[in-house]
Design a protein around this motif. Structure first.
Motif, PDB file in Angstrom:
ATOM      1  N   ASP A 183       0.812  -1.209   0.000  1.00 24.79           N
ATOM      2  CA  ASP A 183       0.000   0.000   0.000  1.00 24.79           C
ATOM      3  C   ASP A 183       0.851   1.267   0.000  1.00 24.79           C
ATOM      4  OD1 ASP A 183      -1.256  -0.853   3.335  1.00 24.79           O
ATOM      5  OD2 ASP A 183       0.777  -0.589   2.602  1.00 24.79           O
ATOM      6  N   GLY A 184       2.122   1.142  -0.379  1.00 23.74           N
ATOM      7  CA  GLY A 184       2.986   2.311  -0.460  1.00 23.74           C
ATOM      8  C   GLY A 184       2.954   3.018  -1.795  1.00 23.74           C
ATOM      9  N   GLY A 185       2.308   2.420  -2.808  1.00 25.46           N
ATOM     10  CA  GLY A 185       2.174   3.068  -4.104  1.00 25.46           C
ATOM     11  C   GLY A 185       3.086   2.545  -5.190  1.00 25.46           C
ATOM     12  N   ASP A 186       4.244   1.969  -4.820  1.00 27.00           N
ATOM     13  CA  ASP A 186       5.169   1.423  -5.815  1.00 27.00           C
ATOM     14  C   ASP A 186       4.843  -0.026  -6.130  1.00 27.00           C
ATOM     15  OD1 ASP A 186       6.728   3.718  -6.054  1.00 27.00           O
ATOM     16  OD2 ASP A 186       8.017   3.157  -4.363  1.00 27.00           O
ATOM     17  N   ASP A 187       5.321  -0.505  -7.309  1.00 27.33           N
ATOM     18  CA  ASP A 187       5.263  -1.941  -7.537  1.00 27.33           C
ATOM     19  C   ASP A 187       6.399  -2.590  -6.750  1.00 27.33           C
ATOM     20  OD1 ASP A 187       7.692  -1.919  -9.030  1.00 27.33           O
ATOM     21  OD2 ASP A 187       6.622  -1.635 -10.915  1.00 27.33           O
ATOM     22  N   VAL A 188       6.432  -3.912  -6.731  1.00 26.45           N
ATOM     23  CA  VAL A 188       7.339  -4.628  -5.831  1.00 26.45           C
ATOM     24  C   VAL A 188       8.800  -4.331  -6.153  1.00 26.45           C
ATOM     25  CG1 VAL A 188       7.318  -6.781  -7.189  1.00 26.45           C
ATOM     26  CG2 VAL A 188       7.783  -6.855  -4.718  1.00 26.45           C
ATOM     27  N   ASP A 189       9.149  -4.237  -7.433  1.00 26.46           N
ATOM     28  CA  ASP A 189      10.538  -3.989  -7.803  1.00 26.46           C
ATOM     29  C   ASP A 189      10.963  -2.570  -7.443  1.00 26.46           C
ATOM     30  OD1 ASP A 189      11.114  -6.562  -8.910  1.00 26.46           O
ATOM     31  OD2 ASP A 189       9.955  -6.011 -10.679  1.00 26.46           O
ATOM     32  N   ALA A 190      10.091  -1.603  -7.711  1.00 26.20           N
ATOM     33  CA  ALA A 190      10.403  -0.217  -7.369  1.00 26.20           C
ATOM     34  C   ALA A 190      10.501  -0.033  -5.858  1.00 26.20           C
ATOM     35  CB  ALA A 190       9.351   0.716  -7.952  1.00 26.20           C
ATOM     36  N   ALA A 191       9.642  -0.719  -5.112  1.00 26.79           N
ATOM     37  CA  ALA A 191       9.665  -0.612  -3.655  1.00 26.79           C
ATOM     38  C   ALA A 191      10.962  -1.189  -3.093  1.00 26.79           C
ATOM     39  CB  ALA A 191       8.459  -1.333  -3.058  1.00 26.79           C
ATOM     40  N   ALA A 192      11.408  -2.315  -3.651  1.00 29.69           N
ATOM     41  CA  ALA A 192      12.664  -2.924  -3.202  1.00 29.69           C
ATOM     42  C   ALA A 192      13.833  -1.979  -3.453  1.00 29.69           C
ATOM     43  CB  ALA A 192      12.883  -4.256  -3.906  1.00 29.69           C
ATOM     44  N   LEU A 193      13.866  -1.378  -4.644  1.00 31.40           N
ATOM     45  CA  LEU A 193      14.956  -0.474  -4.988  1.00 31.40           C
ATOM     46  C   LEU A 193      14.942   0.770  -4.100  1.00 31.40           C
ATOM     47  CD1 LEU A 193      17.318   0.170  -6.857  1.00 31.40           C
ATOM     48  CD2 LEU A 193      15.677   1.200  -8.450  1.00 31.40           C
ATOM     49  N   ALA A 194      13.756   1.319  -3.860  1.00 33.61           N
ATOM     50  CA  ALA A 194      13.654   2.524  -3.032  1.00 33.61           C
ATOM     51  C   ALA A 194      14.096   2.254  -1.598  1.00 33.61           C
ATOM     52  CB  ALA A 194      12.216   3.044  -3.052  1.00 33.61           C
ATOM     53  N   PHE A 195      13.822   1.055  -1.093  1.00 30.80           N
ATOM     54  CA  PHE A 195      14.162   0.750   0.300  1.00 30.80           C
ATOM     55  C   PHE A 195      15.668   0.634   0.496  1.00 30.80           C
ATOM     56  CE2 PHE A 195      14.287  -1.838   4.221  1.00 30.80           C
ATOM     57  CZ  PHE A 195      13.427  -1.091   5.009  1.00 30.80           C
ATOM     58  N   GLU A 196      16.409   0.444  -0.572  1.00 36.19           N
ATOM     59  CA  GLU A 196      17.862   0.410  -0.430  1.00 36.19           C
ATOM     60  C   GLU A 196      18.389   1.715   0.156  1.00 36.19           C
ATOM     61  OE1 GLU A 196      19.987  -0.943  -3.838  1.00 36.19           O
ATOM     62  OE2 GLU A 196      19.000  -2.905  -3.862  1.00 36.19           O
ATOM     63  N   GLU A 197      17.697   2.825  -0.100  1.00 34.72           N
ATOM     64  CA  GLU A 197      18.117   4.101   0.473  1.00 34.72           C
ATOM     65  C   GLU A 197      17.957   4.101   1.993  1.00 34.72           C
ATOM     66  OE1 GLU A 197      19.748   6.491  -1.117  1.00 34.72           O
ATOM     67  OE2 GLU A 197      19.684   5.046  -2.784  1.00 34.72           O
ATOM     68  N   ARG A 243      22.803  -5.813  -5.848  1.00 35.69           N
ATOM     69  CA  ARG A 243      21.665  -5.190  -5.194  1.00 35.69           C
ATOM     70  C   ARG A 243      21.614  -5.630  -3.736  1.00 35.69           C
ATOM     71  NH1 ARG A 243      17.065  -4.045  -8.198  1.00 35.69           N
ATOM     72  NH2 ARG A 243      16.185  -3.521  -6.152  1.00 35.69           N
ATOM     73  N   ILE A 244      21.044  -4.791  -2.900  1.00 40.75           N
ATOM     74  CA  ILE A 244      20.807  -5.138  -1.499  1.00 40.75           C
ATOM     75  C   ILE A 244      19.497  -5.914  -1.360  1.00 40.75           C
ATOM     76  CG2 ILE A 244      20.391  -4.193   0.817  1.00 40.75           C
ATOM     77  CD1 ILE A 244      22.049  -1.751  -0.028  1.00 40.75           C
ATOM     78  N   LEU A 245      18.497  -5.501  -2.132  1.00 42.76           N
ATOM     79  CA  LEU A 245      17.159  -6.073  -2.045  1.00 42.76           C
ATOM     80  C   LEU A 245      16.639  -6.366  -3.437  1.00 42.76           C
ATOM     81  CD1 LEU A 245      16.309  -3.372   0.439  1.00 42.76           C
ATOM     82  CD2 LEU A 245      15.555  -5.670   0.987  1.00 42.76           C
ATOM     83  N   VAL A 246      15.768  -7.346  -3.532  1.00 42.49           N
ATOM     84  CA  VAL A 246      15.137  -7.690  -4.802  1.00 42.49           C
ATOM     85  C   VAL A 246      13.648  -7.913  -4.593  1.00 42.49           C
ATOM     86  CG1 VAL A 246      17.125  -8.661  -6.015  1.00 42.49           C
ATOM     87  CG2 VAL A 246      15.812 -10.103  -4.436  1.00 42.49           C
ATOM     88  N   GLY A 247      12.878  -7.612  -5.628  1.00 39.30           N
ATOM     89  CA  GLY A 247      11.471  -7.962  -5.641  1.00 39.30           C
ATOM     90  C   GLY A 247      11.289  -9.368  -6.180  1.00 39.30           C
ATOM     91  N   VAL A 248      10.295 -10.049  -5.666  1.00 38.44           N
ATOM     92  CA  VAL A 248       9.928 -11.393  -6.124  1.00 38.44           C
ATOM     93  C   VAL A 248       8.471 -11.331  -6.564  1.00 38.44           C
ATOM     94  CG1 VAL A 248       9.654 -13.814  -5.455  1.00 38.44           C
ATOM     95  CG2 VAL A 248      11.553 -12.476  -4.514  1.00 38.44           C
ATOM     96  N   THR A 249       8.184 -11.786  -7.764  1.00 40.90           N
ATOM     97  CA  THR A 249       6.814 -11.707  -8.284  1.00 40.90           C
ATOM     98  C   THR A 249       6.170 -13.071  -8.460  1.00 40.90           C
ATOM     99  OG1 THR A 249       7.630 -11.670 -10.559  1.00 40.90           O
ATOM    100  CG2 THR A 249       7.272  -9.538  -9.487  1.00 40.90           C
ATOM    101  N   ASP A 250       6.946 -14.139  -8.336  1.00 43.89           N
ATOM    102  CA  ASP A 250       6.407 -15.475  -8.618  1.00 43.89           C
ATOM    103  C   ASP A 250       6.818 -16.481  -7.552  1.00 43.89           C
ATOM    104  OD1 ASP A 250       9.066 -15.413  -9.265  1.00 43.89           O
ATOM    105  OD2 ASP A 250       8.868 -16.512 -11.156  1.00 43.89           O
ATOM    106  N   SER A 251       6.664 -16.081  -6.292  1.00 38.47           N
ATOM    107  CA  SER A 251       6.967 -17.008  -5.196  1.00 38.47           C
ATOM    108  C   SER A 251       6.159 -18.290  -5.357  1.00 38.47           C
ATOM    109  CB  SER A 251       6.618 -16.364  -3.857  1.00 38.47           C
ATOM    110  OG  SER A 251       6.583 -17.336  -2.826  1.00 38.47           O
ATOM    111  N   PRO A 252       6.795 -19.452  -5.217  1.00 36.23           N
ATOM    112  CA  PRO A 252       6.057 -20.706  -5.332  1.00 36.23           C
ATOM    113  C   PRO A 252       5.119 -20.976  -4.159  1.00 36.23           C
ATOM    114  CG  PRO A 252       8.351 -21.126  -4.778  1.00 36.23           C
ATOM    115  CD  PRO A 252       8.244 -19.670  -5.073  1.00 36.23           C
ATOM    116  N   LYS A 253       5.236 -20.193  -3.099  1.00 36.41           N
ATOM    117  CA  LYS A 253       4.275 -20.282  -2.000  1.00 36.41           C
ATOM    118  C   LYS A 253       3.629 -18.916  -1.846  1.00 36.41           C
ATOM    119  CE  LYS A 253       5.823 -20.314   2.219  1.00 36.41           C
ATOM    120  NZ  LYS A 253       6.511 -20.653   3.491  1.00 36.41           N
TER     121      LYS A 253
END
Length: 240
Positions: A110-124, A162-172
């Motif tokens: 609910d922060g507004g970014d997609d998962v990849d953008a959110a992961a990249l932004a959190f590196e800051e 990268r410090i963090l990565v987004g995952v879009t297809d977790s098997p669980k």
């Protein structure tokens, strides 16, 4: 890289008490030496049991939780109040009770970014508040050998810049997650892999085997600078 240490305890309750006690000792020692220790928590059933033991045992220690910086190795990219969030579980189980104030939850959906953008932004956030090294990283291990949200055969296993990565297809479920990468997790003095139950026994054996690949068993890719320890109950250790 040193050979992982293995500690086997009678059952999940004994395992959780030991892990909680050892963490509190490490934190107290670090603070006594003038440090502000940074830790990464995990989720799952055994983690919740450990967290409840931390709440129970902390009042009898010298640990000042306002001087502990808390992160998570991974979390579900769902709304912040979703019960699936590792952060919410830890807050309910012990962080609020012990008065932790330096708590850095991974982004929610609910922060507004997609998962990849959110992961990249959190590196800051990590650059601003991280110390460059964890005191302890605690990780669960899945029946498939995954740690954090680094799953067998997934491209996130290969990320080194990268410090963090987004995952879009977790098997669980849920399918979207944010995870620290191997290079980030391995910047820890101690990496602790915690496993309970027969359902984890095969994965634990694969992670500790003399041969095998990180692609097949991601847990083989995590190691501490000073130590890597597998905290197991008898059931989880039954295939060793």
């Amino acid at each position: 890289m040193s050979t992982p240490l293995v500690e086997v305890h009678a059952d999940a309750a004994a395992l959780a008490t030991t892990v909680a006690g050892e963490l509190l000792t490490r934190l107290a020692d670090a603070q006594a030496a003038g440090h502000v220790p940074q830790i990464a928590l995990t989720g799952g059933t055994i983690a919740e049991t450990v967290h409840r033991e931390l709440a129970r045992l902390s009042p009898g220690t010298e640990v000042d939780w306002t001087r502990v910086v808390v992160w998570w190795g991974d979390d579900r990219f769902v709304p912040a109040d979703d019960p699936d969030r590792n952060a919410g579980q830890a807050r309910r189980a012990f962080l609020d009770a012990v008065g932790a104030t330096q708590v850095h939850e991974l982004p929610s959906s609910d922060g507004g970014d997609d998962v990849d953008a959110a992961a990249l932004a959190f590196e800051e956030v990590v650059h601003e508040h991280g110390a460059g090294e964890f005191e302890v990283v605690m990780l669960g291990i899945g029946p498939d050998g995954h740690v954090a949200s680094l799953f067998p055969g997934h491209p996130q296993l290969e990320v080194v810049d990268r410090i963090l990565v987004g995952v879009t297809d977790s098997p669980k479920p849920p399918p979207q997650r944010i995870s620290f990468t191997f290079p980030a997790l391995n910047r820890s003095r101690s990496v602790w892999v915690i496993a309970s139950g027969e359902g984890k026994a095969e994965a634990v054996a694969a992670a500790l085997a003399d041969t095998g690949s990180v692609t097949d068993t991601p847990a083989r890719g995590v190691h501490g600078i000073a130590e890597t320890t597998y905290f197991l109950d008898r059931a989880a250790a039954s295939h060793l």
